[in-house]
Motif scaffolding. Structure first.
Motif, PDB file in Angstrom:
ATOM      1  N   ASN A 278     -13.446   2.061   1.143  1.00 17.16           N
ATOM      2  CA  ASN A 278     -12.894   0.891   1.952  1.00 17.16           C
ATOM      3  C   ASN A 278     -13.557   0.964   3.454  1.00 17.16           C
ATOM      4  O   ASN A 278     -14.041   0.124   3.873  1.00 17.16           O
ATOM      5  N   ASP A 310     -13.857   5.080  10.633  1.00 15.29           N
ATOM      6  CA  ASP A 310     -14.989   4.418  10.351  1.00 15.29           C
ATOM      7  C   ASP A 310     -15.419   3.442  11.492  1.00 15.29           C
ATOM      8  O   ASP A 310     -14.590   3.149  12.261  1.00 15.29           O
ATOM      9  N   ILE A 323      -1.519  -3.413   3.797  1.00 17.90           N
ATOM     10  CA  ILE A 323      -2.747  -2.858   3.086  1.00 17.90           C
ATOM     11  C   ILE A 323      -2.186  -2.057   1.936  1.00 17.90           C
ATOM     12  O   ILE A 323      -3.017  -1.910   1.145  1.00 17.90           O
ATOM     13  N   PHE A 328      -2.826  -6.390  -2.669  1.00 15.80           N
ATOM     14  CA  PHE A 328      -3.278  -7.071  -1.536  1.00 15.80           C
ATOM     15  C   PHE A 328      -4.699  -6.805  -1.133  1.00 15.80           C
ATOM     16  O   PHE A 328      -5.140  -5.486  -1.090  1.00 15.80           O
ATOM     17  N   THR A 329      -5.594  -7.853  -0.960  1.00 18.98           N
ATOM     18  CA  THR A 329      -6.982  -7.446  -0.598  1.00 18.98           C
ATOM     19  C   THR A 329      -7.455  -8.489   0.213  1.00 18.98           C
ATOM     20  O   THR A 329      -6.850  -9.820   0.154  1.00 18.98           O
ATOM     21  N   THR A 330      -8.349  -8.223   0.896  1.00 16.38           N
ATOM     22  CA  THR A 330      -9.187  -9.199   1.738  1.00 16.38           C
ATOM     23  C   THR A 330     -10.565  -9.480   1.427  1.00 16.38           C
ATOM     24  O   THR A 330     -11.196 -10.239   2.003  1.00 16.38           O
ATOM     25  N   LYS A 331     -10.830  -8.637   0.115  1.00 16.41           N
ATOM     26  CA  LYS A 331     -12.224  -8.708   0.012  1.00 16.41           C
ATOM     27  C   LYS A 331     -12.295  -9.873  -1.256  1.00 16.41           C
ATOM     28  O   LYS A 331     -11.651 -10.421  -2.069  1.00 16.41           O
ATOM     29  N   GLY A 336     -12.733  -6.560  -4.635  1.00 16.97           N
ATOM     30  CA  GLY A 336     -11.431  -5.835  -4.552  1.00 16.97           C
ATOM     31  C   GLY A 336     -10.453  -6.275  -5.474  1.00 16.97           C
ATOM     32  O   GLY A 336     -10.327  -7.329  -5.839  1.00 16.97           O
ATOM     33  N   THR A 337      -9.665  -5.072  -5.598  1.00 15.68           N
ATOM     34  CA  THR A 337      -8.430  -5.300  -6.652  1.00 15.68           C
ATOM     35  C   THR A 337      -7.338  -5.322  -5.885  1.00 15.68           C
ATOM     36  O   THR A 337      -6.258  -5.724  -6.199  1.00 15.68           O
ATOM     37  N   GLY A 338      -7.188  -4.551  -4.451  1.00 17.83           N
ATOM     38  CA  GLY A 338      -6.018  -4.613  -3.932  1.00 17.83           C
ATOM     39  C   GLY A 338      -5.304  -3.145  -4.330  1.00 17.83           C
ATOM     40  O   GLY A 338      -3.994  -3.410  -3.975  1.00 17.83           O
ATOM     41  N   LEU A 341      -5.470   1.098  -1.972  1.00 16.96           N
ATOM     42  CA  LEU A 341      -4.371   1.939  -0.940  1.00 16.96           C
ATOM     43  C   LEU A 341      -3.215   1.866  -1.616  1.00 16.96           C
ATOM     44  O   LEU A 341      -2.340   2.841  -1.067  1.00 16.96           O
TER      45      LEU A 341
END
Ligand code: ADP
Length: 384
Positions: A278, A310, A323, A328-331, A336-338, A341
């Motif tokens: 991430n 980071d 998150i 849940f993903t913003t990708k 992203g699979t979400g 996390l």
């Protein structure tokens, strides 16, 4: 013939019987002569009021905890916040209800003293109940969100466990047959290539199934004393290729001791792979081609702390709140699979570790994990 001053003197006042016998404590205040007359209920409770002209002092003596001038007696309406001392020395909170009165042609004020002890006690209880209720509501909301998270993870765990089980058997057959086929001769060069592609893809699928099973807690829950630094370095090895490709530097800082924690080593490694992946994505989104991830291990009063920081894109408060939600993903789709996390959260929760996320949009993110230390601390360089 009466003298002029006698004629102008106010008529003598006597409290009317109706008011004098009333069981409510009351005063009658005559502003022209500043006289103050109390009824019997008042005198029983607060003692006698000197019948002489009122100088302002009796009122101050009567009415405590709020500077009061007799002029308040001329203000019709309700006045709160007074405390009056009784003859027994009891401090009684009162409200004054003042209304104008015609006292035999003279204007006067009727001052009723209402004991508000019970009312204030009720108000205090009401406020206490309100505070307790607000706290209970906040606790309930917290529990509800924890339960929702647990329920989502549980149903997701069941689902993935089922799918992983169903897929694994045919996949193992494909892998086995393909490996056997490799022994068959003669195979055309392109046949050999297809076969090796099939084996490669099947192995990749087996890896995915393995991680799904781990999510479904099938990977084995064996918890042993594990070196955090070892898990971080193993995770770093796995993402090293991506780090190099993306021009990201990874710094691992640890003290002279490598603290041990009770955890499943594979799952712990998975936690750090997820956090590092991430962090790399966030850096790439902010400024592709360069960036830094810093992982520090330190010991604190409440356990062993690992921070993964980071200098990537950071996240908004709304994103931060979600998150750990499964899926849940913003990708972008396909990236992203979400799940990373939510898996991380599940693993950490199981071993009693805490996770906190601090993030500033545009500046970066820091995940702070606090682990309970294992029974002992391993010296650096000591065998795992
Ligand atoms: P995924 O990586 O597949 O999207 P995760 O559960 O790992 O799923 O992460 C969920 C979301 O949390 C990400 O899509 C991203 O928006 C946010 N996130 C996680 N780590 C970071 C980070 N280091 N910096 C910024 N955003 C992050």
């Amino acid at each position: 013939m009466p003298t002029k001053s006698k004629a102008n003197a106010p008529k003598e006042f006597k409290i009317p019987d109706g008011l004098g016998d009333l069981p409510l404590p009351l005063l009658i205040y005559l502003p022209d002569s500043k006289e103050i007359h109390a009824n019997r209920a008042f005198e029983r409770l607060f003692g006698p009021v000197p019948p002489s002209r009122f100088s302002g002092r009796p009122a101050i003596a009567l009415v405590h905890e709020r500077p009061v001038h007799e002029s308040v007696f001329s203000l019709p309406g309700r006045h709160e916040g007074f405390v009056v001392e009784s003859v027994e020395g009891l401090k009684i909170p009162v409200e004054l209800r003042i209304s104008p009165l015609n006292a035999g042609g003279r204007s006067a004020s009727l001052v009723l003293f209402e004991d508000v002890t019970a009312k204030l006690e009720l108000e205090r209880q009401l406020i206490e109940n309100h505070v307790a209720l607000t706290q209970a509501f906040a606790d309930l909301k917290h529990t509800q969100s924890a339960l929702t998270q647990a329920a989502k993870l549980a149903s997701l765990g069941e689902l993935s466990s089922g799918i992983a089980h169903e897929l694994n058997q045919p996949l193992q057959a494909i892998l086995g047959f393909s490996q056997e086929l490799q022994q068959f001769e003669p195979l055309s060069p392109s046949g050999k290539e297809f076969l090796s592609d099939i084996i490669h893809a099947s192995k990749k699928m087996a890896e995915i199934i393995k991680s799904l099973r781990s999510f479904a807690r099938e990977a084995g829950d064996e918890v042993v004393d594990t070196s955090l630094e070892h898990a971080i370095r193993e995770a770093a090895k796995l993402v090293n290729h991506s780090l190099l490709q993306r021009g990201i530097s990874l710094e691992i800082r640890s003290g002279s001791h490598a603290p041990l924690v009770s955890a499943n080593p594979i799952q712990l490694e998975q936690v750090f792979v997820n956090l590092l992946s991430n962090a790399m994505d966030a850096i790439e989104e902010a400024h592709a081609g360069k960036g830094t991830i810093t992982v520090s291990i330190s010991e604190s009063a409440d356990g062993v702390r690992v921070s993964v920081a980071d200098d990537g894109c950071g996240m908004s408060e709304e994103v931060r709140q979600r998150i750990f939600d499964p899926f849940f993903t913003t990708k972008e789709t396909g990236k992203g699979t979400g799940l990373g996390l939510s898996i991380t959260h599940g693993i950490l929760e199981k071993i009693g570790a805490r996770v906190e996320v601090l993030s500033t949009p545009g500046h970066g993110t820091r995940f702070e994990l606090t682990f309970r230390p294992a029974g002992r601390i391993k010296k650096k360089g000591e065998a795992a």
